[in-house]
Structures are given as structure tokens and as C-alpha cells.
Design an enzyme around this catalytic site. Structure first.
Site, PDB file in Angstrom:
ATOM      1  CE  LYS A  97      37.037  38.819  42.909  1.00 57.15           C
ATOM      2  NZ  LYS A  97      38.036  39.856  42.977  1.00 57.15           N
ATOM      3  CE  LYS A 122      32.571  41.527  46.818  1.00 57.16           C
ATOM      4  NZ  LYS A 122      33.742  42.250  47.117  1.00 57.16           N
ATOM      5  CE  LYS A 165      37.080  47.929  42.700  1.00 58.37           C
ATOM      6  NZ  LYS A 165      37.641  46.639  43.067  1.00 58.37           N
TER       7      LYS A 165
END
Ligand code: AQP
Length: 328
Positions: free
Chosen positions: A111, A192, A195
Site C-alpha cells: 500500500k 488480488k 475494492k
């Protein structure tokens, strides 16, 4: 009865990955476990969020939990920021976390990669997650495969606290589904499904209508071989679609390979789309009944009270063990 805790971030509309990897397991588990399901909004703010969108996502996530089968008579559904004990124990957990172990978290690396400004909270996020879990005396945490490392940290910190201060925390076990634990992006099957992916074609949102679902699956990246076969290394796209198909229908991957032997990807993708639509349609119907109902607020109010009661008791024990505040 064993206790279960699981949290989902309101960082966007949930994806099929969140559903198959986490949410779907919850419905069955609540029959014979004491369950706490949390909307972890304090985790969501570890990356920038739009205030109004965040509010909307919190409510939407609550409705999706319920529409997916969470029964407020059996489970406690609540919002993390409405139970301040989470942030309080989170801070205490940070104080026994080491920089080195947090630096090793792959989710932080993923991230923060390529970002010029990364919040300190994104780095310490796992310590808050530890607190979320430990506050409820959790025995089992049902999550997708990506959370395995955070769960290992939770076990280590619980053990560390118990050894250093007082033996108050239960050491939780992780529960990962056999199929569907890691649904991959439709556009990049090595990543992966997420959202918050900027490429909306990469994920199926739980609220996508049937036409959109069909379109996204038809444009999913596959290969030029035209053979429906599970081979994660060489056919990541097709393997991901097989996993989705199998998780949605319960049909085994081998039987799906046989069903589509000699047929092209067109038929196969249509089958995947139909399977996904069949799973999501009834959830969406219930979602739209709930989203603006006063019932939703009543459930969340009650959840806040029930969760606070349990969490405050554990927080008190943890503060006493660490020597915080006064003895009264
Ligand atoms: N692709 C996935 N396949 C299977 N399970 C998944 N989960 C997430 N993605 C997949 C599981 O969903 C639960 C809730 O996840 P989260 O929202 O708390 O955080 P996340 O893992 O970071 O999910 P996202 O969708 O990738 O969110 P963003 O994009 O905001 O970071 C967890 O149990 C997780 O394992």
C-alpha cells in the site's frame, strides 16, 4: 461457545473477493459462535478518504453485512469508531510493537509502494487490528489469505502482552476458506482483487448490476490457448475465473474443467457470469430494502452498546495490567 471477530474496511463498495474470502463464511459461523462483526472505519482512514464517501461506505457496508446473512439476533454488528476502546487498546498495542516487525508487513509494503506521502497510521495499522481482535477474547478470526501475516502478528503481540504483564488475552486462531481465499483482479490476475483498485474493470463490486458483471467477466484477462484448465502459474486468469465459478456454485474445479472441455472461453465466461449473478442478485435485493431503513440504525446502535460493554471490560483489565491510570 467460541468467539469470532472479523472486520472489513469501508474503503469502497465490497468486491466479490471480500464476499467469497470473508463475508460468505460469516453466515454459517454465527449459528454456533459468539460473533462480533465490525466496520473498521478507523482502518479506512489510514489512506486518504473523502468524508462524504466514507460515511456512505460505512452505511453501505452495514447493509451488505446484513444482506449477506448476518443476523443481528445472533451476531453483534458495529462501527469501530463508535467503540473508543479500539483506539485506546490500539495505542497500548503500538507501545509493545516493534518497528522491525511492522516493517515486515507485506500489506504495508504494497500500500505504500510508490507513494510520496504515507501516513504513520498506515504503518501502525496492524497494531490497531491486534486490538480489534483481542478486545473480544476472540478465539477465531475468519479472513481471506491476505490477512494471514497480520494474524500472526496478533498472536505474537497477545503472547508478548501476556508474558510481560498479565495473562489476559486469548491467543486467536486464523480461519481461511479452502476455496476463494484469494480472488485475483480480473485485469491483472497476479494481483488480488481490491475494492480500492483504480481500474474498475479489475473487480466486481457486490452492487454491480448483471449487465456490468457480464461485461467485466467477458473482458477479464485470460490467454490465447482457449483451454479451460486450472494452472495458476501459466494460466492465472483462467484459474482465477475457475476459482470464482467453483466458489459461487460449489461445483469442483475438475468438474468445471470437464464441463467446458472443447468449448471456448466465450461459453466459459458466460457460465462464470451467470454463477456470480446468481449469488449476488438476492443479496442486492435485500441490500436495497435495508440501505435507507431506520432498522439499520437500530441494529448499529444496539451493536455499539453490546460491543462497548465487552470491549470496555477487556480494556479495563489491560490498563490495570500495564499500570495505566489509577487503582479504584
Ligand atoms: N481478493 C480477495 N480475495 C479473498 N478475500 C479477500 N479479502 C479482501 N480481498 C480479498 C478479505 O476481505 C476481508 C476484508 O478486507 P478489508 O476490506 O478489511 O481489507 P483488504 O484485505 O485490504 O481488502 P481490499 O478489498 O483489498 O480493500 P482495500 O482496497 O481498501 O485495501 C478480509 O478478511 C480480507 O482477507
Amino acid at each position: 461457545m467460541k468467539t469470532i471477530f472479523s472486520g472489513i474496511q469501508p474503503s469502497g463498495t465490497l468486491t466479490l473477493g471480500n464476499y467469497l474470502g470473508a463475508l460468505r463464511q460469516f453466515e454459517q459461523l454465527q449459528d454456533d459462535h459468539e460473533c462480533y462483526f465490525c466496520i473498521v472505519d478507523e482502518h479506512a482512514i489510514t489512506v486518504p478518504q473523502d468524508r462524504l464517501k466514507l460515511r456512505k461506505n460505512i452505511r453501505s457496508l452495514a447493509a451488505l453485512y446484513l444482506a449477506s446473512g448476518i443476523d443481528p439476533e445472533k451476531s453483534t454488528l458495529f462501527i469501530q469508531s463508535e467503540v473508543p476502546a479500539h483506539a485506546q487498546l490500539g495505542w497500548m498495542m503500538q507501545s509493545i510493537s516493534y518497528m522491525g516487525e511492522l516493517e515486515r508487513m507485506t500489506q504495508f509494503k504494497d500500500k505504500s509502494e510508490g507513494k510520496s506521502a504515507v501516513s504513520a497510521a498506515l504503518f501502525t495499522y496492524p497494531s490497531l487490528m491486534v486490538a480489534d481482535i483481542l478486545l473480544y477474547g476472540t478465539d477465531i478470526v475468519p479472513v481471506g489469505d491476505d490477512q494471514k501475516q497480520h494474524l500472526e502478528l496478533t498472536r505474537n503481540l497477545a503472547q508478548r502482552f501476556n508474558n510481560r504483564f498479565n495473562d489476559i488475552f486469548t491467543i486467536p486462531e486464523v480461519h481461511i476458506p479452502k476455496v476463494g481465499a484469494r480472488i485475483m483482479s480480473l485485469q491483472d490476475p497476479t494481483k488480488k482483487m481490491s475494492k480500492s483498485d483504480e481500474n474498475v474493470k479489475g473487480f466486481i463490486s457486490m452492487l454491480d448490476d448483471p449487465k456490468k458483471i457480464e461485461k467485466k467477466i467477458k473482458s477479464a484477462v485470460t490467454d490465447s490457448e482457449g483451454i479451460v484448465k486450472y494452472d495458476k502459474e501459466n494460466k492465472a486468469g483462467v484459474s482465477n475465473l475457475l476459482t470464482i465459478y467453483s466458489s459461487c456454485t460449489g461445483e469442483s474445479i475438475e468438474s468445471l474443467e470437464q464441463k467446458y472441455a472443447g468449448k471456448g472461453y466465450g461459453d466459459f465466461k458466460q457460465g462464470v457470469a451467470n454463477a456470480v449473478i446468481q449469488v449476488l442478485e438476492p443479496i442486492q435485493k435485500r441490500y436495497y430494502e435495508l440501505i435507507n431503513s431506520p432498522e439499520l440504525d437500530e441494529i448499529l446502535d444496539e451493536g455499539q452498546q453490546k460491543a462497548s460493554f465487552t470491549a470496555n471490560k477487556m480494556l479495563k483489565k489491560a490498563k490495570k495490567a500495564m499500570g495505566l491510570g489509577r487503582v479504584r
